[in-house]
Motif scaffolding. Sequence first.
Motif, PDB file in Angstrom:
ATOM      1  N   GLU A 140      24.151 -53.531  -8.551  1.00  0.00           N
ATOM      2  CA  GLU A 140      23.941 -54.245  -7.295  1.00  0.00           C
ATOM      3  C   GLU A 140      23.117 -55.515  -7.490  1.00  0.00           C
ATOM      4  N   PHE A 141      22.211 -55.516  -8.449  1.00  0.00           N
ATOM      5  CA  PHE A 141      21.431 -56.723  -8.720  1.00  0.00           C
ATOM      6  C   PHE A 141      22.323 -57.833  -9.257  1.00  0.00           C
ATOM      7  N   LYS A 172      20.547 -65.526  -6.280  1.00  0.00           N
ATOM      8  CA  LYS A 172      19.949 -66.776  -5.805  1.00  0.00           C
ATOM      9  C   LYS A 172      18.437 -66.746  -6.008  1.00  0.00           C
ATOM     10  N   TRP A 173      17.835 -65.603  -5.684  1.00  0.00           N
ATOM     11  CA  TRP A 173      16.386 -65.432  -5.910  1.00  0.00           C
ATOM     12  C   TRP A 173      16.067 -65.529  -7.401  1.00  0.00           C
ATOM     13  N   THR A 180      10.715 -67.917  -9.243  1.00  0.00           N
ATOM     14  CA  THR A 180      10.954 -66.606  -9.842  1.00  0.00           C
ATOM     15  C   THR A 180      10.851 -66.690 -11.360  1.00  0.00           C
ATOM     16  N   GLN A 181      11.482 -67.683 -11.947  1.00  0.00           N
ATOM     17  CA  GLN A 181      11.454 -67.828 -13.390  1.00  0.00           C
ATOM     18  C   GLN A 181      10.037 -68.113 -13.912  1.00  0.00           C
ATOM     19  N   LYS A 182       9.259 -68.814 -13.114  1.00  0.00           N
ATOM     20  CA  LYS A 182       7.864 -69.081 -13.493  1.00  0.00           C
ATOM     21  C   LYS A 182       7.075 -67.778 -13.543  1.00  0.00           C
ATOM     22  N   LEU A 219      10.327 -55.042  -7.596  1.00  0.00           N
ATOM     23  CA  LEU A 219      10.556 -54.584  -6.226  1.00  0.00           C
ATOM     24  C   LEU A 219      11.290 -55.651  -5.411  1.00  0.00           C
ATOM     25  N   ALA A 220      10.925 -56.901  -5.617  1.00  0.00           N
ATOM     26  CA  ALA A 220      11.602 -57.979  -4.891  1.00  0.00           C
ATOM     27  C   ALA A 220      13.087 -58.010  -5.242  1.00  0.00           C
ATOM     28  N   ALA A 221      13.399 -57.901  -6.522  1.00  0.00           N
ATOM     29  CA  ALA A 221      14.792 -57.936  -6.958  1.00  0.00           C
ATOM     30  C   ALA A 221      15.581 -56.755  -6.407  1.00  0.00           C
ATOM     31  N   LEU A 222      14.997 -55.578  -6.478  1.00  0.00           N
ATOM     32  CA  LEU A 222      15.713 -54.378  -6.063  1.00  0.00           C
ATOM     33  C   LEU A 222      15.868 -54.302  -4.543  1.00  0.00           C
TER      34      LEU A 222
END
Length: 424
Positions: free
Chosen positions: A222-223, A231-232, A238-240, A261-264
């Motif tokens: 799903e990720f 997009k996130w 995010t990369q930083k 947690l943000a990604a999931l």
Amino acid sequence: MDRKRIDQAAAQAGIAADYINAHGKQQAIAQDTKRKLLEAMGRTAAPLEAAVTPLPAVKVFYQGAPVALPLAGSGEYLWTLLREDGGRQQGRAGARKTLTLPGELPAGYHQLTLTQDERQWQCRLIVAPKRCFEPDALLTGQKLWGACVQLYTLRSDRNWGIGDFGDLRQMVEQVGERGGAFVGLNPIHALYPANPESASPYSPSSRRWLNVVYIDVNAVEEFQSSDAAQKWWLKPATQKQLTKARSSERVDYSTVTQLKLAALKLAFPLFQGRKAGDEQRQAFEQLVADGGDSLYQQAAFDALHAHLAAADGSLWGWPAWPEQYRQGDSAAVKQFCRQQQDSVTFYLWLQWLAASQFADCFRRSQQQQMPIGLYRDLAVGVAEGGSETWCEPDLYCLKASVGAPPDILGPLGQNWGCRRWIRT
């Protein structure tokens, strides 16, 4: 209270009279220590002369042995046994006789309830194996080698600043290719997603479930499929954060947990959209069914902790929570679960992801024909403010903690801060 009565009460409570110290000499347990332990266990310093309830609050049996309990009191009781798998049995038994439950109870936690008129008494039955499991390779006396690792220390180009189940799978493959029999792990028990700096694997929230920070997010379908998640993922911010976590000499638990947690959470709606007959949906529902109340309570604890910590980060565990939330079966907790059903389901999903990925690591070890595969370390207890003590406070002695007596390494002794079961 005189020494004899304290000694008798301590013996009834299962408190040892002495131990062999680090110098190989017999060391008596001090009277003051016995008295404080009795107080922590809710017992008086006077030996019990009569049972005040028909049966104990907790009783431990070995698997395969008869489950027999002498019943105190008077009159007749209706007994109801609720097994961990949801099975139910009922019958009648008389006071001052021994109740022997029919059949063989499987290993696990079961609930026995006695009813007489309007009164009820409950006993948690813990059925344990007679001994730890031993692989056939050890029973036949083979000489084996393997590698042990603290999973969080593994680093790779693809992980997010902490070793994960993807790294573990790769390590299993590499050890297996070289003829290794096993990979040994630190405790990977459930910790505290809402309080990531409480990161000691030896002070878990629960030993029954897994630490979700070890999820390999890149391997979650799903990720990879979620437009919102991708997009996130591509955002410079995010990369930083990811670079910060990866470059940290020590594990940056707060940053790693926040990222995962943000990604999931962004990926979760895609899972929720799976149809009832979907293979992964069915596997998830099977884990939830098999996990029963214990798994649901773990998810409820994590969801409620996250909800409360969002407003006040100092709420480290349930002893610091508002009064109405300090018991896992309270009306306020049940209301929260109804109102925040998606949040509870999210944490159930995380446990399923962790369990699925860890199971894949074990399957890979079997494909590599490793005689043992994986073995896990087990923490000696659980933390005071975690999900196990929240759900089952009567099983634990919350006013005492596990430690070690004085020795050469620690002349003052050690306090590990873990809570242990009350012996009955």
